[in-house]
Scaffold this motif. Structure first.
Motif, PDB file in Angstrom:
ATOM      1  N   MET A   1       0.817  -1.192   0.000  1.00 42.83           N
ATOM      2  CA  MET A   1       0.000   0.000   0.000  1.00 42.83           C
ATOM      3  C   MET A   1       0.867   1.265   0.000  1.00 42.83           C
ATOM      4  O   MET A   1       0.629   2.168  -0.779  1.00 42.83           O
ATOM      5  N   LYS A   2       1.892   1.317   0.861  1.00 43.58           N
ATOM      6  CA  LYS A   2       2.762   2.484   0.929  1.00 43.58           C
ATOM      7  C   LYS A   2       3.542   2.649  -0.364  1.00 43.58           C
ATOM      8  O   LYS A   2       3.745   3.767  -0.831  1.00 43.58           O
ATOM      9  N   LYS A   3       3.965   1.499  -0.940  1.00 44.39           N
ATOM     10  CA  LYS A   3       4.727   1.570  -2.186  1.00 44.39           C
ATOM     11  C   LYS A   3       3.876   2.116  -3.322  1.00 44.39           C
ATOM     12  O   LYS A   3       4.350   2.906  -4.136  1.00 44.39           O
ATOM     13  N   SER A   4       2.618   1.716  -3.396  1.00 42.86           N
ATOM     14  CA  SER A   4       1.755   2.195  -4.479  1.00 42.86           C
ATOM     15  C   SER A   4       1.452   3.691  -4.324  1.00 42.86           C
ATOM     16  O   SER A   4       1.399   4.430  -5.307  1.00 42.86           O
ATOM     17  N   ILE A   5       1.280   4.153  -3.105  1.00 44.75           N
ATOM     18  CA  ILE A   5       1.041   5.578  -2.869  1.00 44.75           C
ATOM     19  C   ILE A   5       2.292   6.374  -3.225  1.00 44.75           C
ATOM     20  O   ILE A   5       2.216   7.410  -3.888  1.00 44.75           O
ATOM     21  N   LEU A   6       3.445   5.876  -2.809  1.00 45.29           N
ATOM     22  CA  LEU A   6       4.705   6.546  -3.109  1.00 45.29           C
ATOM     23  C   LEU A   6       4.949   6.585  -4.616  1.00 45.29           C
ATOM     24  O   LEU A   6       5.357   7.611  -5.159  1.00 45.29           O
ATOM     25  N   SER A  10       5.114   9.959  -6.980  1.00 41.63           N
ATOM     26  CA  SER A  10       6.303  10.185  -7.807  1.00 41.63           C
ATOM     27  C   SER A  10       5.922  10.456  -9.257  1.00 41.63           C
ATOM     28  O   SER A  10       6.460  11.362  -9.896  1.00 41.63           O
ATOM     29  N   VAL A  11       4.987   9.670  -9.771  1.00 45.25           N
ATOM     30  CA  VAL A  11       4.533   9.853 -11.151  1.00 45.25           C
ATOM     31  C   VAL A  11       3.864  11.214 -11.318  1.00 45.25           C
ATOM     32  O   VAL A  11       4.123  11.939 -12.282  1.00 45.25           O
ATOM     33  N   GLY A  16       4.036  16.671 -13.441  1.00 43.71           N
ATOM     34  CA  GLY A  16       3.838  18.096 -13.208  1.00 43.71           C
ATOM     35  C   GLY A  16       5.069  18.910 -13.547  1.00 43.71           C
ATOM     36  O   GLY A  16       4.979  19.971 -14.154  1.00 43.71           O
ATOM     37  N   ILE A  17       6.234  18.413 -13.197  1.00 40.57           N
ATOM     38  CA  ILE A  17       7.482  19.120 -13.489  1.00 40.57           C
ATOM     39  C   ILE A  17       7.718  19.172 -14.990  1.00 40.57           C
ATOM     40  O   ILE A  17       8.061  20.215 -15.535  1.00 40.57           O
ATOM     41  N   SER A  18       7.504  18.064 -15.683  1.00 42.26           N
ATOM     42  CA  SER A  18       7.751  18.054 -17.123  1.00 42.26           C
ATOM     43  C   SER A  18       6.750  18.927 -17.869  1.00 42.26           C
ATOM     44  O   SER A  18       7.098  19.606 -18.821  1.00 42.26           O
ATOM     45  N   LEU A  19       5.495  18.967 -17.445  1.00 44.22           N
ATOM     46  CA  LEU A  19       4.512  19.829 -18.095  1.00 44.22           C
ATOM     47  C   LEU A  19       4.833  21.296 -17.857  1.00 44.22           C
ATOM     48  O   LEU A  19       4.671  22.120 -18.744  1.00 44.22           O
TER      49      LEU A  19
END
Length: 89
Positions: A1-6, A10-11, A16-19
Motif C-alpha cells: 500500500m505504501k509503495k503504491s502511494i509513493l 512520484s509519477v 507536473g514538473i515536465s509539463l
C-alpha cells in the motif's frame, strides 16, 4: 500500500514538473516581432528595454520602457540610437 502511494506521488510529481517545463519553453518561443515602432508602442508605450539598468541616450521620454531581454532581442532592429531601448517614447 505504501509503495503504491509513493509510486503514484512520484509519477504525479514528475508529470507536473515536465509539463511546467514544456509550457515555459513554449512561452519563451512565442516572443512577438513587431513590424514597426507604432505597432510596438500600442502594446508597450515606453518601448522595450533589454535590461533595467540601461539609460536613454536621446531626449527625455514620457513613458518608462518595459524590460524584457527576449522581446528586445526580437525587435532589436527598431533601436535606432543603439541605447538598448527599442521604440522609446
Amino acid at each position: 500500500m505504501k509503495k503504491s502511494i509513493l509510486l503514484s506521488l512520484s509519477v504525479i510529481l514528475c508529470t507536473g514538473i515536465s509539463l511546467g517545463t514544456i509550457s515555459h519553453a513554449q512561452a519563451a518561443g512565442q516572443v512577438k516581432k513587431y513590424q514597426n515602432c507604432a505597432e510596438l508602442n500600442k502594446d508597450y508605450k515606453g518601448g522595450v528595454a533589454r535590461s533595467a539598468s540601461v539609460k536613454n541616450k536621446g531626449d527625455k521620454t514620457k513613458f518608462k520602457p518595459y524590460v524584457s531581454k527576449e522581446l528586445y532581442d526580437a525587435n532589436k532592429s527598431k533601436d535606432r540610437d543603439k541605447d538598448l531601448i527599442a521604440c522609446e517614447r
